[in-house]
Design a protein around this motif. Sequence first.
Motif, PDB file in Angstrom:
ATOM      1  N   ALA A 168      33.662  41.680  37.220  1.00 45.89           N
ATOM      2  CA  ALA A 168      34.139  41.136  38.495  1.00 45.89           C
ATOM      3  C   ALA A 168      35.094  42.112  39.179  1.00 45.89           C
ATOM      4  O   ALA A 168      35.045  42.290  40.399  1.00 45.89           O
ATOM      5  CB  ALA A 168      34.823  39.790  38.267  1.00 45.89           C
ATOM      6  N   MET A 169      35.965  42.751  38.396  1.00 45.67           N
ATOM      7  CA  MET A 169      36.890  43.727  38.976  1.00 45.67           C
ATOM      8  C   MET A 169      36.139  44.936  39.539  1.00 45.67           C
ATOM      9  O   MET A 169      36.469  45.436  40.612  1.00 45.67           O
ATOM     10  CB  MET A 169      37.912  44.183  37.930  1.00 45.67           C
ATOM     11  N   ASP A 209      33.033  44.959  40.653  1.00 46.39           N
ATOM     12  CA  ASP A 209      32.342  44.516  41.862  1.00 46.39           C
ATOM     13  C   ASP A 209      33.302  44.435  43.038  1.00 46.39           C
ATOM     14  O   ASP A 209      32.969  44.840  44.156  1.00 46.39           O
ATOM     15  CB  ASP A 209      31.675  43.165  41.640  1.00 46.39           C
ATOM     16  N   HIS A 210      34.494  43.911  42.797  1.00 48.24           N
ATOM     17  CA  HIS A 210      35.498  43.797  43.855  1.00 48.24           C
ATOM     18  C   HIS A 210      35.891  45.186  44.365  1.00 48.24           C
ATOM     19  O   HIS A 210      35.970  45.406  45.587  1.00 48.24           O
ATOM     20  CB  HIS A 210      36.720  43.053  43.326  1.00 48.24           C
ATOM     21  N   ARG A 211      36.135  46.104  43.449  1.00 47.45           N
ATOM     22  CA  ARG A 211      36.515  47.456  43.841  1.00 47.45           C
ATOM     23  C   ARG A 211      35.401  48.137  44.626  1.00 47.45           C
ATOM     24  O   ARG A 211      35.649  48.821  45.625  1.00 47.45           O
ATOM     25  CB  ARG A 211      36.870  48.277  42.613  1.00 47.45           C
ATOM     26  N   ARG A 245      33.066  46.629  46.487  1.00 49.25           N
ATOM     27  CA  ARG A 245      33.002  46.024  47.823  1.00 49.25           C
ATOM     28  C   ARG A 245      34.098  46.552  48.730  1.00 49.25           C
ATOM     29  O   ARG A 245      33.857  46.844  49.906  1.00 49.25           O
ATOM     30  CB  ARG A 245      33.103  44.497  47.723  1.00 49.25           C
ATOM     31  N   ARG A 246      35.324  46.688  48.195  1.00 50.01           N
ATOM     32  CA  ARG A 246      36.423  47.229  49.002  1.00 50.01           C
ATOM     33  C   ARG A 246      36.169  48.674  49.400  1.00 50.01           C
ATOM     34  O   ARG A 246      36.459  49.077  50.526  1.00 50.01           O
ATOM     35  CB  ARG A 246      37.742  47.120  48.248  1.00 50.01           C
TER      36      ARG A 246
END
Length: 75
Positions: A41-42, A44-46, A48-49
Amino acid sequence: MAMVCSDTPITRTAPAVPTPGDMASRAAGHLAAKLNGFARAMADHRRRRRDAAVLAALPFDLRKDLGWPADDMRR
């Protein structure tokens, strides 16, 4: 009245009691799965950002052609 007889013995076994080693192994596997999910999840978040930052750094005309919203139009 009828009487029913069976010659096969009935064996009753108790369910296996998990040993402390089994319980620790299962808990470690559960913890590892949770940590893997959190790491995914981390990442994926990174990602996307980072993708949003790359798109925001493009020239205005190119962003407009892609349909990316302009920052000055949000008021």
